[in-house]
Design a protein around this motif. Structure first.
Motif: not given
Length: 133
Positions: A45-49, A60-68
């Motif tokens: 999970i990416i901490s962002s706006s 809505v939760i932003a996720v990293s490319e690593q996660a996908v």
């Protein structure tokens, strides 16, 4: 008096970004994702706006490319019938017909922001350079 604006939108410089939408009442998937990140020592999970933005009845939760690309992450999503989706950051610049840039009356900005955020494919809108006169 009506002011016309042109919109210049540049999405090319931001790269691919990913997110998931989780029902606001479904704490199980969020708990399992946190536990999985701790066990795997990974930042899914990416901490962002964009993290944790409420959209209707979901977050809505932003996720990293690593996660996908992570099998364990994807298996958790599969368990909860949740899909990874792509988004782009879009920087919008307003220009008046006379070429004056970066200026928009606050009333117009709020109206456009509200209209854009009613579109389900738009997560959030931020407006800069508001003229408060």
């Amino acid at each position: 008096m009506t002011t016309n604006y042109s919109i210049d939108c540049n999405t090319g410089s931001m790269g691919n970004k990913y997110y998931i939408m989780v029902d606001k009442d479904n704490r199980d998937i969020r708990r399992e994702l946190r536990k999985g990140m701790e066990e795997e020592n990974k930042d899914w999970i990416i901490s962002s706006s964009a993290t944790g933005i409420r959209k209707g009845h979901s977050y809505v939760i932003a996720v990293s490319e690593q996660a996908v690309n992570d099998e364990k992450f994807l298996s958790i999503l599969n368990k909860y019938d949740t899909q990874v989706k792509k988004f782009v950051w879009c920087y919008i610049r307003f220009e008046k017909p006379d070429g004056f840039r970066y200026w928009i009356p606050e009333e117009d900005a709020v109206k456009m922001k509200n209209e854009l955020e009613n579109n389900e494919s738009i997560i959030t809108v931020s407006i800069d350079y508001i003229n408060d006169q």
